[in-house]
Design a protein around this motif. Structure first.
Motif, PDB file in Angstrom:
ATOM      1  N   LYS A   1       0.816  -1.203   0.000  1.00  0.00           N
ATOM      2  CA  LYS A   1       0.000   0.000   0.000  1.00  0.00           C
ATOM      3  C   LYS A   1       0.855   1.260   0.000  1.00  0.00           C
ATOM      4  O   LYS A   1       0.564   2.231  -0.710  1.00  0.00           O
ATOM      5  CB  LYS A   1      -0.943   0.038   1.200  1.00  0.00           C
TER       6      LYS A   1
ATOM      7  N   GLU B   1       2.216   1.752  -3.433  1.00  0.00           N
ATOM      8  CA  GLU B   1       1.177   2.253  -4.337  1.00  0.00           C
ATOM      9  C   GLU B   1       0.835   3.713  -4.011  1.00  0.00           C
ATOM     10  O   GLU B   1       0.509   4.496  -4.915  1.00  0.00           O
ATOM     11  CB  GLU B   1      -0.046   1.353  -4.283  1.00  0.00           C
ATOM     12  N   ASP B   2       0.918   4.089  -2.746  1.00  0.00           N
ATOM     13  CA  ASP B   2       0.734   5.508  -2.397  1.00  0.00           C
ATOM     14  C   ASP B   2       1.785   6.353  -3.095  1.00  0.00           C
ATOM     15  O   ASP B   2       1.506   7.434  -3.626  1.00  0.00           O
ATOM     16  CB  ASP B   2       0.839   5.704  -0.877  1.00  0.00           C
TER      17      ASP B   2
END
Length: 258
Positions: A249, A252-253
Motif C-alpha cells: 500500500k 502504491e501511495d
C-alpha cells in the motif's frame, strides 16, 4: 459517399481524441531492491499484490558487494526502463537506492522499507549503531574472502531473533539457511550525496525491528521529510514478508502521488 466517409472519419477522430484525453497515464514501474542476508524472493508477497493491481515489477538482484558497485548495478537497470520508476529498498537496499537514484530523471519516488536512508558520509554500520535496540551486530559471523575483507552471515541459531522474530519458526529457519551474505566493505562504506534530498520519499517499518532500531528508522524518515511514514505494529525487520499488504500500500501511495 465522399461526404459520408469524411463525416465518419471526423467522428472517429473525435472519439480517438476524447479517449486520449481521458485515458489514465501508464502506471510507473516498481523496482524492488533487497537488502543484506536476503534475496529477491523476499519481495514475493509484495510482488503478487502489485502485479494484481496492474503494476510492472522488477525485483533487482542486489550483489551486496559495495554500496558503489551495487548502486551502479541498479542504476544500469534503471537506465533500461522507459517509464517513471518507484524505487524501493529494504534494509541495506536503502543505501543502494539512495545512491542509484541520484540524477536519475525517471525515478519519481523512493520507498524505504525498514531501510537505511543515509546522509552523505554515513554508513549502514554507523546508522545501525546510532540508537540502541539492534541485536544484529553480535549475531554476525565473518567469513574471510580470498581477495580481502569478509562476507558477513547471520548465525543461523540467532537469525530469527535478530532479523525475523515475527515469522513462523520454519520460515525463519529456511531464511537463515538460504541467506545471502553482505561484505563488511559494503556495511562500512560511506554514502555519497543521497537521492532523497531531491526525490520524494516514503517510509514503512515495524515497531519490533531488532535489526535496525525503530528510533533510527524514525530519525531517518523525519530527516528525509518523508511524504508518508507508516509504522506497522508488531512487525519485524522483514515487514515486507510478514505484512506484505501494508508495504504494498505504501508503494502504491508513492506510485499514485503527484
Amino acid at each position: 459517399m465522399k461526404t459520408f466517409s469524411a463525416a465518419l472519419m471526423f467522428v472517429t477522430l473525435l472519439a480517438t481524441s476524447a479517449f486520449a484525453a481521458t485515458a489514465e497515464p501508464a502506471k510507473p514501474t516498481v523496482v524492488l531492491v533487497h537488502g543484506a542476508f536476503a534475496d529477491s524472493s523476499s519481495w514475493n508477497r509484495v510482488v503478487a499484490i502489485l502485479e494484481k493491481d496492474g503494476y510492472t515489477v522488477v525485483a533487482a538482484a542486489n550483489p551486496l558487494r559495495s554500496v558503489k558497485s551495487d548502486a551502479d548495478s541498479v542504476r544500469s537497470l534503471l537506465s533500461t526502463i522507459t517509464t517513471p520508476v518507484v524505487l524501493v529498498g529494504h534494509s541495506y537496499g536503502g543505501m543502494v537506492i539512495s545512491d542509484a537514484a541520484h540524477n536519475q530523471a525517471n525515478v519519481k519516488a523512493l520507498v524505504y522499507v525498514a531501510a537505511f536512508a543515509p546522509e552523505a558520509g554515513e554508513s549502514a554500520g554507523a546508522l545501525d549503531g546510532k540508537f540502541p535496540g539492534s541485536v544484529l551486530g553480535p549475531a554476525l559471523s565473518p567469513v574471510p574472502l580470498s581477495g580481502g575483507g569478509h562476507d558477513l552471515y547471520v548465525q543461523q541459531d540467532k537469525f530469527r531473533e535478530a532479523f525475523a522474530p515475527d515469522l513462523p519458526e520454519p520460515a525463519a529457519r529456511l531464511a537463515a539457511v538460504t541467506q545471502r551474505p553482505i561484505t563488511d566493505i559494503a556495511f562500512g562504506e560511506a554514502a555519497t550525496e543521497p537521492a532523497w534530498k531531491t526525490i520524494p520519499s516514503w517510509f514503512v517499518y515495524g515497531d519490533h525491528d531488532t535489526a535496525i532500531p525503530p528510533k533510527a528508522l524514525a530519525f531517518m524518515a523525519e530527516r528525509a521529510h518523508a511524504r508518508e511514514t507508516v509504522v506497522v505494529k508488531g512487525a519485524s525487520h522483514v515487514v515486507m514478508i510478514s505484512h506484505g499488504p501494508a508495504v504494498a500500500k505504501v508503494i502504491e501511495d508513492a506510485a499514485t502521488a503527484n
